[in-house]
Write an enzyme that holds these catalytic residues in place. Structure first.
Site, PDB file in Angstrom:
ATOM      1  N   GLY A 181       0.882  -1.105   0.103  1.00 12.76           N
ATOM      2  CA  GLY A 181      -0.031  -0.153  -0.023  1.00 12.76           C
ATOM      3  C   GLY A 181       0.927   1.287   0.130  1.00 12.76           C
ATOM      4  O   GLY A 181       1.905   1.347  -0.678  1.00 12.76           O
ATOM      5  N   GLU A 182       0.670   2.041   0.974  1.00  9.27           N
ATOM      6  CA  GLU A 182       1.147   3.433   0.971  1.00  9.27           C
ATOM      7  C   GLU A 182       2.901   3.280   1.181  1.00  9.27           C
ATOM      8  O   GLU A 182       3.554   4.242   1.182  1.00  9.27           O
ATOM      9  CB  GLU A 182       0.695   4.464   1.762  1.00  9.27           C
ATOM     10  CG  GLU A 182       0.878   3.716   3.302  1.00  9.27           C
ATOM     11  CD  GLU A 182       0.363   4.969   4.475  1.00  9.27           C
ATOM     12  OE1 GLU A 182       0.286   5.964   4.351  1.00  9.27           O
ATOM     13  OE2 GLU A 182       0.018   4.295   5.689  1.00  9.27           O
TER      14      GLU A 182
ATOM     15  N   ASP B  10      -4.013  -4.279  -9.074  1.00 12.12           N
ATOM     16  CA  ASP B  10      -4.301  -4.675 -10.271  1.00 12.12           C
ATOM     17  C   ASP B  10      -3.563  -3.558 -11.188  1.00 12.12           C
ATOM     18  O   ASP B  10      -3.065  -3.899 -12.269  1.00 12.12           O
ATOM     19  CB  ASP B  10      -5.747  -4.645 -10.721  1.00 12.12           C
ATOM     20  CG  ASP B  10      -6.473  -5.307  -9.618  1.00 12.12           C
ATOM     21  OD1 ASP B  10      -6.154  -6.362  -9.182  1.00 12.12           O
ATOM     22  OD2 ASP B  10      -7.552  -4.580  -9.132  1.00 12.12           O
TER      23      ASP B  10
ATOM     24  N   GLY C  85       4.747   0.985  -0.459  1.00 12.76           N
ATOM     25  CA  GLY C  85       5.530   0.708  -1.596  1.00 12.76           C
ATOM     26  C   GLY C  85       5.485  -0.815  -1.755  1.00 12.76           C
ATOM     27  O   GLY C  85       4.579  -1.483  -1.379  1.00 12.76           O
TER      28      GLY C  85
HETATM   29  P1  AMP Z   1      -7.526  -4.444  -5.793  1.00 14.72           P
HETATM   30  O1  AMP Z   1      -7.940  -2.996  -5.272  1.00 14.72           O
HETATM   31  O2  AMP Z   1      -6.504  -4.061  -6.833  1.00 14.72           O
HETATM   32  O3  AMP Z   1      -7.228  -5.689  -4.700  1.00 14.72           O
HETATM   33  O4  AMP Z   1      -8.503  -4.870  -6.701  1.00 14.72           O
HETATM   34  C1  AMP Z   1     -10.070  -4.375  -6.526  1.00 14.72           C
HETATM   35  C2  AMP Z   1     -10.924  -5.097  -7.636  1.00 14.72           C
HETATM   36  O5  AMP Z   1     -11.043  -6.435  -7.595  1.00 14.72           O
HETATM   37  C3  AMP Z   1     -12.360  -4.491  -7.682  1.00 14.72           C
HETATM   38  O6  AMP Z   1     -12.604  -3.676  -8.681  1.00 14.72           O
HETATM   39  C4  AMP Z   1     -13.270  -5.796  -7.557  1.00 14.72           C
HETATM   40  O7  AMP Z   1     -14.052  -5.553  -8.327  1.00 14.72           O
HETATM   41  C5  AMP Z   1     -12.361  -6.702  -7.460  1.00 14.72           C
HETATM   42  N1  AMP Z   1     -12.609  -7.797  -6.680  1.00 14.72           N
HETATM   43  C6  AMP Z   1     -13.245  -7.606  -5.496  1.00 14.72           C
HETATM   44  N2  AMP Z   1     -13.377  -8.981  -4.750  1.00 14.72           N
HETATM   45  C7  AMP Z   1     -13.018  -9.755  -5.918  1.00 14.72           C
HETATM   46  C8  AMP Z   1     -13.232 -11.247  -5.807  1.00 14.72           C
HETATM   47  N3  AMP Z   1     -13.473 -12.046  -4.635  1.00 14.72           N
HETATM   48  N4  AMP Z   1     -12.718 -11.726  -7.089  1.00 14.72           N
HETATM   49  C9  AMP Z   1     -12.301 -11.208  -7.908  1.00 14.72           C
HETATM   50  N5  AMP Z   1     -12.144  -9.742  -8.270  1.00 14.72           N
HETATM   51  C10 AMP Z   1     -12.632  -9.212  -7.134  1.00 14.72           C
END
Ligand code: AMP
Length: 308
Positions: free
Chosen positions: A207-208, A239, A210
């Site tokens: 997270g914040e 992501d 790094g």
């Molecule tokens: P992140 O903040 O990079 O961890 O990912 C956020 C994204 O993960 C959001 O846009 C959600 O739609 C997606 N997400 C949340 N829960 C799940 C899950 N169980 N499986 C797949 N994607 C998910």
């Protein structure tokens, strides 16, 4: 074109998100969406996923406008799109999940279009690890494979996840997930346990604070996170990091130690931009020159001895 393109599978979602600065309802989101858009700044992207009839066409048009190949996204007539709702508080390092509605993902079995199967760079973004495995089975010639996951799958599908880890070169994982997966509090020790499960590179997102990359048994690279005074919405930061990383590696085509380090910085750059607005809104207005500027600022931040 498959040579340097990145194949990405993962959730394509409508997200309801609340942070201290605001709220969005059923906005464009999903791990595959954030990572595909981030990667698309560097390399062609082919995405695999599924949505329902409720998924606004404008979102597919936006992906197409980024030159992302969306023919791998199935649209299920009468189906409902994956919906995630979460909120963030305090330092916003951890999402509090309120709703996970898998909907059309429950019955999804990915069948890759023919021209996707020769992809060399494969990113298994967050989704059911059984689906990640099905995609991996269809790209036997991949040159670099990476995966991401989250607490939801670590607790509900650990066996399948362990099979994925055995088969990928890189895992992107946050510190809380490292501890959940291994039961070990010390991240360095836990990372070496994950390394033994399969991946050559274990990239831990903090997270914040790094990101830290472990190669084999030891830490080999650390990147600070970009010092932002305001974070609007951290959804998709992980992501975006992975998408930027994979897109950059695909664009240079050579998996060398130095390129992997640069990829970590491009990943950090994309994550830092993404959190400056809700949903994909920051990426919608981001330019390549802004990416270059921030990448250079990162060079200054991590610069240690004289730069040539
Ligand atoms: P992140 O903040 O990079 O961890 O990912 C956020 C994204 O993960 C959001 O846009 C959600 O739609 C997606 N997400 C949340 N829960 C799940 C899950 N169980 N499986 C797949 N994607 C998910």
């Amino acid at each position: 074109m498959s040579e340097n393109s990145v194949l990405i599978v993962g959730s394509v979602a409508l997200d309801t998100v609340e942070t201290p600065t605001g709220k969005v309802e059923r906005a464009l989101g999903g791990a595959a969406v954030y990572s595909s858009v981030a990667a698309s700044f560097f390399a062609p992207v082919k995405v695999v996923g599924v949505v329902g009839e409720d998924f606004p066409k404008e979102h597919l048009d936006f992906l197409a406008s980024r030159k992302i190949d969306t023919k791998g996204i199935q649209i299920i007539p009468g189906g409902k799109t994956f919906h995630w709702a979460g909120s963030y508080e305090g330092d916003m390092n951890q999402a509090n999940t309120k709703i996970t509605e898998l909907n059309v993902f429950q019955a999804f079995s990915p069948e890759l279009p023919e021209d996707y199967k020769s992809s060399k760079y494969v990113f298994l973004a967050n989704i059911d690890p059984e689906l990640q495995l099905k995609v991996l089975d269809q790209v036997p010639g991949a040159k670099l494979t990476a995966c991401d996951t989250m607490n939801f799958w670590i607790s509900s599908k650990k066996d399948a996840l362990l099979k994925v880890l055995k088969r990928v070169d890189i895992v992107f994982i946050n510190d809380a997930e490292v501890r959940q997966l291994t039961g070990i509090t010390n991240i360095t020790r836990a990372a070496s346990v994950i390394h033994e499960l399969g991946p050559k590179y274990v990239i831990v997102k903090k997270g914040e604070h790094g990101a830290v990359m472990y190669c084999n048994e030891s830490m080999c690279f650390a990147a600070a996170s970009y010092p932002l005074e305001e974070v609007t919405d951290p959804t998709g930061a992980g992501d975006s990091f992975a998408g930027g990383f994979m897109g950059y590696i695909a664009s240079v085509g050579e998996i060398t130690d130095i390129n992997i380090r640069k990829a970590v910085i491009y990943g950090s750059t994309m994550a830092s931009y993404n959190v400056q607005d809700f949903s994909l809104d920051m990426f919608k207005r981001l330019t390549l020159s802004q990416i270059d500027t921030r990448y250079d600022e990162f060079r200054q931040i991590v610069h240690f001895e004289s730069m040539i």
